[in-house]
Design a protein around this motif. Structure first.
Motif, PDB file in Angstrom:
ATOM      1  N   PRO A   1       0.828  -1.207   0.000  1.00 28.21           N
ATOM      2  CA  PRO A   1       0.000   0.000   0.000  1.00 28.21           C
ATOM      3  C   PRO A   1       0.863   1.258   0.000  1.00 28.21           C
ATOM      4  O   PRO A   1       1.852   1.349   0.739  1.00 28.21           O
ATOM      5  N   VAL A   2       0.499   2.238  -0.829  1.00 27.83           N
ATOM      6  CA  VAL A   2       1.206   3.524  -0.895  1.00 27.83           C
ATOM      7  C   VAL A   2       0.244   4.629  -0.478  1.00 27.83           C
ATOM      8  O   VAL A   2      -0.859   4.748  -1.023  1.00 27.83           O
ATOM      9  N   ASP A   3       0.647   5.430   0.500  1.00 30.84           N
ATOM     10  CA  ASP A   3      -0.146   6.567   0.967  1.00 30.84           C
ATOM     11  C   ASP A   3      -0.115   7.660  -0.099  1.00 30.84           C
ATOM     12  O   ASP A   3       0.961   8.161  -0.456  1.00 30.84           O
ATOM     13  N   LEU A   4      -1.282   8.049  -0.607  1.00 26.38           N
ATOM     14  CA  LEU A   4      -1.355   9.056  -1.671  1.00 26.38           C
ATOM     15  C   LEU A   4      -1.409  10.486  -1.148  1.00 26.38           C
ATOM     16  O   LEU A   4      -1.385  11.429  -1.942  1.00 26.38           O
ATOM     17  N   ARG A   5      -1.466  10.665   0.149  1.00 23.72           N
ATOM     18  CA  ARG A   5      -1.589  12.016   0.697  1.00 23.72           C
ATOM     19  C   ARG A   5      -0.393  12.893   0.331  1.00 23.72           C
ATOM     20  O   ARG A   5      -0.549  14.051  -0.045  1.00 23.72           O
ATOM     21  N   LYS A   6       0.808  12.315   0.445  1.00 28.73           N
ATOM     22  CA  LYS A   6       2.007  13.082   0.104  1.00 28.73           C
ATOM     23  C   LYS A   6       2.134  13.274  -1.401  1.00 28.73           C
ATOM     24  O   LYS A   6       2.576  14.333  -1.860  1.00 28.73           O
ATOM     25  N   ILE A   7       1.751  12.271  -2.155  1.00 29.93           N
ATOM     26  CA  ILE A   7       1.865  12.344  -3.610  1.00 29.93           C
ATOM     27  C   ILE A   7       1.017  13.484  -4.166  1.00 29.93           C
ATOM     28  O   ILE A   7       1.455  14.253  -5.026  1.00 29.93           O
ATOM     29  N   PHE A   8      -0.225  13.603  -3.661  1.00 29.68           N
ATOM     30  CA  PHE A   8      -1.158  14.607  -4.175  1.00 29.68           C
ATOM     31  C   PHE A   8      -1.312  15.809  -3.239  1.00 29.68           C
ATOM     32  O   PHE A   8      -2.175  16.668  -3.462  1.00 29.68           O
ATOM     33  N   GLU A   9      -0.478  15.844  -2.185  1.00 28.72           N
ATOM     34  CA  GLU A   9      -0.476  16.962  -1.233  1.00 28.72           C
ATOM     35  C   GLU A   9      -1.872  17.224  -0.681  1.00 28.72           C
ATOM     36  O   GLU A   9      -2.417  18.331  -0.747  1.00 28.72           O
ATOM     37  N   GLU A  10      -2.466  16.168  -0.116  1.00 30.95           N
ATOM     38  CA  GLU A  10      -3.796  16.250   0.465  1.00 30.95           C
ATOM     39  C   GLU A  10      -3.743  15.865   1.941  1.00 30.95           C
ATOM     40  O   GLU A  10      -2.853  15.139   2.378  1.00 30.95           O
ATOM     41  N   LYS A  11      -4.720  16.365   2.696  1.00 28.45           N
ATOM     42  CA  LYS A  11      -4.849  16.014   4.101  1.00 28.45           C
ATOM     43  C   LYS A  11      -6.230  15.420   4.320  1.00 28.45           C
ATOM     44  O   LYS A  11      -7.233  16.077   4.091  1.00 28.45           O
ATOM     45  N   THR A  12      -6.275  14.181   4.730  1.00 28.93           N
ATOM     46  CA  THR A  12      -7.552  13.528   5.005  1.00 28.93           C
ATOM     47  C   THR A  12      -7.337  12.363   5.945  1.00 28.93           C
ATOM     48  O   THR A  12      -6.265  11.762   5.968  1.00 28.93           O
ATOM     49  N   TYR A  13      -8.361  12.064   6.730  1.00 24.51           N
ATOM     50  CA  TYR A  13      -8.325  10.878   7.581  1.00 24.51           C
ATOM     51  C   TYR A  13      -8.993   9.705   6.867  1.00 24.51           C
ATOM     52  O   TYR A  13      -8.956   8.586   7.359  1.00 24.51           O
ATOM     53  N   ARG A  14      -9.636   9.953   5.754  1.00 29.04           N
ATOM     54  CA  ARG A  14     -10.343   8.905   5.020  1.00 29.04           C
ATOM     55  C   ARG A  14      -9.376   8.102   4.161  1.00 29.04           C
ATOM     56  O   ARG A  14      -8.215   8.444   4.019  1.00 29.04           O
ATOM     57  N   ASN A  15      -9.888   7.028   3.549  1.00 34.62           N
ATOM     58  CA  ASN A  15      -9.062   6.200   2.667  1.00 34.62           C
ATOM     59  C   ASN A  15      -8.470   7.025   1.534  1.00 34.62           C
ATOM     60  O   ASN A  15      -9.190   7.740   0.842  1.00 34.62           O
ATOM     61  N   PHE A  16      -7.169   6.938   1.356  1.00 37.35           N
ATOM     62  CA  PHE A  16      -6.520   7.538   0.193  1.00 37.35           C
ATOM     63  C   PHE A  16      -5.180   6.841  -0.021  1.00 37.35           C
ATOM     64  O   PHE A  16      -4.125   7.344   0.334  1.00 37.35           O
ATOM     65  N   PHE A  17      -5.250   5.641  -0.597  1.00 33.50           N
ATOM     66  CA  PHE A  17      -4.056   4.837  -0.837  1.00 33.50           C
ATOM     67  C   PHE A  17      -4.279   4.009  -2.101  1.00 33.50           C
ATOM     68  O   PHE A  17      -5.406   3.853  -2.575  1.00 33.50           O
ATOM     69  N   ILE A  18      -3.201   3.485  -2.639  1.00 33.40           N
ATOM     70  CA  ILE A  18      -3.251   2.549  -3.772  1.00 33.40           C
ATOM     71  C   ILE A  18      -2.202   1.471  -3.530  1.00 33.40           C
ATOM     72  O   ILE A  18      -1.092   1.758  -3.071  1.00 33.40           O
ATOM     73  N   ASN A  19      -2.547   0.231  -3.864  1.00 29.26           N
ATOM     74  CA  ASN A  19      -1.570  -0.857  -3.774  1.00 29.26           C
ATOM     75  C   ASN A  19      -0.712  -0.907  -5.035  1.00 29.26           C
ATOM     76  O   ASN A  19      -1.242  -0.857  -6.148  1.00 29.26           O
ATOM     77  N   ILE A  20       0.588  -0.994  -4.851  1.00 26.40           N
ATOM     78  CA  ILE A  20       1.475  -1.311  -5.956  1.00 26.40           C
ATOM     79  C   ILE A  20       1.911  -2.767  -5.792  1.00 26.40           C
ATOM     80  O   ILE A  20       1.805  -3.330  -4.699  1.00 26.40           O
ATOM     81  N   THR A  21       2.397  -3.373  -6.873  1.00 26.91           N
ATOM     82  CA  THR A  21       2.618  -4.822  -6.831  1.00 26.91           C
ATOM     83  C   THR A  21       3.979  -5.225  -7.406  1.00 26.91           C
ATOM     84  O   THR A  21       4.056  -5.785  -8.508  1.00 26.91           O
ATOM     85  N   PRO A  22       5.065  -4.959  -6.707  1.00 25.31           N
ATOM     86  CA  PRO A  22       6.366  -5.463  -7.173  1.00 25.31           C
ATOM     87  C   PRO A  22       6.320  -6.986  -7.245  1.00 25.31           C
ATOM     88  O   PRO A  22       5.713  -7.642  -6.382  1.00 25.31           O
ATOM     89  N   SER A  23       6.948  -7.548  -8.258  1.00 26.20           N
ATOM     90  CA  SER A  23       6.904  -8.999  -8.442  1.00 26.20           C
ATOM     91  C   SER A  23       8.241  -9.505  -8.975  1.00 26.20           C
ATOM     92  O   SER A  23       8.951  -8.794  -9.682  1.00 26.20           O
ATOM     93  N   VAL A  24       8.566 -10.730  -8.631  1.00 22.19           N
ATOM     94  CA  VAL A  24       9.802 -11.366  -9.083  1.00 22.19           C
ATOM     95  C   VAL A  24       9.470 -12.773  -9.567  1.00 22.19           C
ATOM     96  O   VAL A  24       8.733 -13.514  -8.895  1.00 22.19           O
ATOM     97  N   ASP A  25       9.988 -13.140 -10.711  1.00 17.66           N
ATOM     98  CA  ASP A  25       9.741 -14.456 -11.308  1.00 17.66           C
ATOM     99  C   ASP A  25      10.831 -15.427 -10.861  1.00 17.66           C
ATOM    100  O   ASP A  25      11.988 -15.330 -11.282  1.00 17.66           O
TER     101      ASP A  25
END
Length: 421
Positions: free
Chosen positions: A248-272
């Motif tokens: 999970p990546v916190d999007l608050r810093k990315i988009f310069e927002e302040k909220t207590y509500r959900n604001f994240f996106i999962n990234i998915t590093p993978s290795v074969d």
């Protein structure tokens, strides 16, 4: 959470928070009608927050406010100066669904079973039952800080006005959809009976981890993620599908927002794993490059579009909720859990006013149980220690053992605490 005709919806609770004794395994008893639980066990206090209320960062912000007010009232108010209290041990923990949080605080003589939290009641120009001057002085600041989760409150007219903005909707752009792995490698381990959740925590010196991660010119969080990949790749070298870790990546810093509500996106590093053995340096180099490419506004526009676009579909909107709920488990599995081997959540440093630090003994941040991702890892730290927490739905602890043994061979010792011995 209430059932609507087309979607579930949130309704404000009119009852007080209740404090109850913890009688189950962590993260296994949160309900839709009680999405914020405050529980205790001996000298440990925990809160579990459902994911539909907030994400990890939002829960941590909420808890920071809560613990500061609690410690202020208990140790610094006039009524408490002549009393002898034990220390507080705070532990944060995810709840039942992904990104639900659980935070635990230790205090020997905290509360009675099912005691209500009484909030200040207005009586004329004074606050009833609250004589603590510092509490009154901080009240305005606290209300302003919590405005985005609780809305504005007009004390004179007793009216609450919501100012909540859906940030996912705000940053929705019609772009190309994000492509992700549809089927990841899953751990071939049998899960325990329902209601059991085994926790392993390693307490490690921040300085030791910082020294080791600097050797690879990376951060502590990325170093721990790389070690987790290394352990999984070494144990399951014959995996046919990619080993994918949801982060999970916190999007608050990315988009310069302040909220207590959900604001994240999962990234998915993978290795074969089928490509051969990987050194730790190779994995860290991959993660450095992956993070640099993936953690940008433009990439997150694609992730947000993929997540939000189905909800805007007219056909999906018009389908009654009773029909939707039949397909939700399959949709969640297809678009979510099936694409992950495990999860790795790093909340970073739990920051709190220095005057309260001496009352805090330690932290836990427990990831939520998941049938597909049978073992998950959560990380949180303070100024002196990093707390690495594994949540495990199985009776197989080889991955946890391999992880801490790998660190120990590099001179990084851990104090291990579990709930299953």
């Amino acid at each position: 959470m209430k059932k609507g005709i087309f979607w579930n919806y949130l309704q404000q609770k009119k009852t007080h928070f209740m404090i109850e004794e913890e009688k189950t395994y962590p993260c296994t008893d949160i309900q839709k009608d009680n999405p914020l639980r405050i529980i205790y066990f001996n000298n440990k206090l925990s809160i579990e927050i459902a994911h539909f209320l907030t994400d990890g960062k939002g829960a941590m912000l909420f808890f920071q406010d809560l613990i500061e007010e609690y410690v202020e009232e208990k140790y610094f108010s006039k009524s408490s100066r002549n009393r002898n209290f034990g220390n507080v041990d705070i532990i944060e923990n995810k709840g039942k669904n992904e990104n639900e949080e659980k935070i635990e605080i230790k205090d020997k003589d905290l509360i009675k079973n099912k005691k209500m939290i009484d909030f200040p009641k207005k009586k004329g120009d004074k606050i009833k039952n609250f004589e603590n001057k510092s509490f009154l002085e901080n009240k305005k600041k606290i209300l302003e800080k919590n405005e985005e989760i609780f809305g504005n409150y007009d004390e004179e007219n007793g009216v609450k006005e919501s100012k909540y903005v859906d940030l996912y909707e705000k940053y929705m752009r019609k772009v190309s959809k994000e492509t992700t792995i549809k089927s990841a490698f899953h751990l071939p381990i049998k899960i325990l009976e329902k209601g059991q959740y085994h926790i392993t925590t390693g307490e490690i010196s921040v300085d030791n981890l910082k020294m080791e991660s600097k050797k690879y010119k990376t951060t502590i969080g990325k170093y721990l993620l790389a070690v987790y990949f290394k352990v999984l790749l070494d144990r399951y070298s014959g995996a046919k599908n990619p080993i994918v870790i949801g982060v999970p990546v916190d999007l608050r810093k990315i988009f310069e927002e302040k909220t207590y509500r959900n604001f994240f996106i999962n990234i998915t590093p993978s290795v074969d794993a089928s490509l051969g053995a990987y050194s730790l340096s190779e994995i860290i180099t991959y993660l450095d490059n992956y993070f640099a490419l993936k953690i940008t506004k433009k990439e997150f526009y694609k992730s947000i579009y993929k997540a939000m676009n189905p909800m805007r579909n007219i056909v999906i909107k018009s389908v009654p909720y009773l029909i939707k709920r039949i397909f939700f488990p399959f949709i969640f599995d297809y678009y979510g859990e099936r694409g992950y081997t495990t999860g790795f959540s790093n909340l970073g440093i739990f920051e709190i006013d220095k005057k309260y630090e001496k009352y805090l003994k330690g932290f836990r941040f427990l990831p939520p149980p998941s049938k597909r991702c049978k073992i998950k890892m959560g990380v949180i730290s303070d100024s002196k220690k990093v707390y690495i927490n594994f949540g495990n739905l199985t009776a197989d602890y080889d991955i946890e053992r391999d992880f801490f043994v790998y660190l120990r061979k590099r001179g990084i010792r851990s104090k291990i605490v579990t709930n299953y011995f």
